[in-house]
Design a protein around this motif. Structure first.
Motif, PDB file in Angstrom:
ATOM      1  N   PRO A   4     -66.879  12.582  26.179  1.00  0.00           N
ATOM      2  CA  PRO A   4     -66.868  13.920  25.606  1.00  0.00           C
ATOM      3  C   PRO A   4     -65.645  14.195  24.759  1.00  0.00           C
ATOM      4  N   ASP A   5     -64.601  13.383  24.886  1.00  0.00           N
ATOM      5  CA  ASP A   5     -63.385  13.600  24.099  1.00  0.00           C
ATOM      6  C   ASP A   5     -63.474  12.961  22.713  1.00  0.00           C
ATOM      7  N   ARG A   8     -65.400  14.669  17.848  1.00  0.00           N
ATOM      8  CA  ARG A   8     -65.141  16.071  17.556  1.00  0.00           C
ATOM      9  C   ARG A   8     -64.754  16.275  16.089  1.00  0.00           C
ATOM     10  N   HIS A 306     -70.494  17.325  25.623  1.00  0.00           N
ATOM     11  CA  HIS A 306     -69.094  17.699  25.806  1.00  0.00           C
ATOM     12  C   HIS A 306     -68.705  17.857  27.272  1.00  0.00           C
TER      13      HIS A 306
END
Length: 321
Positions: A4-5, A8, A306
């Motif tokens: 999830p990191d 982005r 996320h």
């Protein structure tokens, strides 16, 4: 499991959406959101996709392969055919792809049923007669058929196939599924043996090497006289030249085709004028809330992505769907 990191770097969207649907996505994504209109194919869109961490829609396959920061692609389709040629053993190490799964189960199943009823009840022919201003009651009425009790073979056992079988319940139709791992019929030898026993054959299979040409000239000839063929899976399933021959001779009772080998179907193709054909032009998955359903599924997967949770409908490239 998706990290999830990662991913982005912004959201790329290639989908026709309403204003409120765009606003929903802007609220969802904390970073920049780029909206590309499908079919525009601009260099600005290519640069936006290359810089994105997440994408929604069906961007060009070559651009997907050359988007180094892309970690997750949510397709706005069930089919993945345009992307099968990419190097997934390598690309799959950094990119997760999800499709729409069962999002189209109801609309496609309903379109299949509508097409069959149109043929059985003469709606296709009557619509043409109306356009011609021709009254042919005495000719049409004796030819009308009932779906009640018809023996139906469904090729496939996915969400659309299961929903279609449910819709046939009130008609009292015995339904048999062909699926290699979980069907009532599991082998090609048994399919050949039992194919002549069905009044309606419905193709709802994904496009894979194993399904391409499954309904070839030999198997179409095995279908019982007067039977109806429906194909709402992939155009590659059916030998269209052989199908036209079977329909033109009157041996088969009609065909409902949502998918064809070439789309759009070219001008002059015999399926445009072949008798007993209902062409739904790959619209079977459509509905007035189609884009809203896509956005809702994406929003759910966004939260999962996320949160580091498993995503819905991950594509299994080794299986081709």
């Amino acid at each position: 499991m998706v990290n999830p990191d990662e991913g982005r770097g912004g959201l790329y969207v290639e989908l026709s959406l309403t204003g409120p649907e765009r606003a929903h996505l802007r609220q969802l994504a904390p970073g920049p959101v780029w909206f590309a209109e499908p079919g525009t194919d601009s260099e600005a869109d290519a640069r936006a996709l290359a810089a994105a961490g997440t994408a929604l829609g069906n961007p060009r396959a070559d651009r997907v392969a050359n988007a180094p920061g892309l970690k997750w692609l949510q397709l706005a389709s069930v089919g993945i055919d345009d992307y099968l040629g990419l190097d997934w053993p390598v690309l799959g190490r950094r990119l997760t792809v999800t499709n729409l799964g069962d999002a189209f189960a109801d609309p496609v199943a309903q379109s299949c049923l509508a097409g069959i009823l149109a043929l059985h009840r003469g709606i296709d022919r009557l619509a043409g007669l109306r356009a011609e201003g021709s009254w042919a009651k005495s000719d049409v009425r004796p030819r009308l058929r009932l779906l009640t009790g018809a023996r139906v073979l469904v090729l496939g056992r996915g969400s659309i196939a299961r929903r279609f079988a449910e819709l046939l319940g009130p008609f009292g139709c015995p339904v048999t599924h062909f699926a290699r791992g979980s069907g009532d019929i599991r082998t090609l030898a048994e399919l050949d043996e039992r194919l002549p026993g069905f009044d309606v054959v419905v193709g709802l299979l994904p496009g894979t090497p194993a399904t391409s040409g499954l309904l070839d000239a030999r198997r179409l000839a095995l279908m019982r006289p007067g039977a109806v063929l429906v194909n709402a899976g992939r155009g590659s399933l059916v030998d269209e030249e052989a199908l036209v021959s079977e329909l033109a001779s009157g041996r088969l009772g009609g065909a409902v085709l949502d998918v064809t080998g070439e789309e759009p179907l070219p001008a002059g193709h015999p399926l445009w004028t072949c008798p007993g054909v209902v062409l739904t032009q790959h619209t079977a998955g459509g509905s007035t809330d189609e884009s809203a359903r896509v956005v809702d599924l994406f929003a759910d997967n966004w939260r999962r992505f996320h949160a580091g949770s498993p995503l819905r409908n991950p594509v299994q490239w080794s299986r081709g769907f």
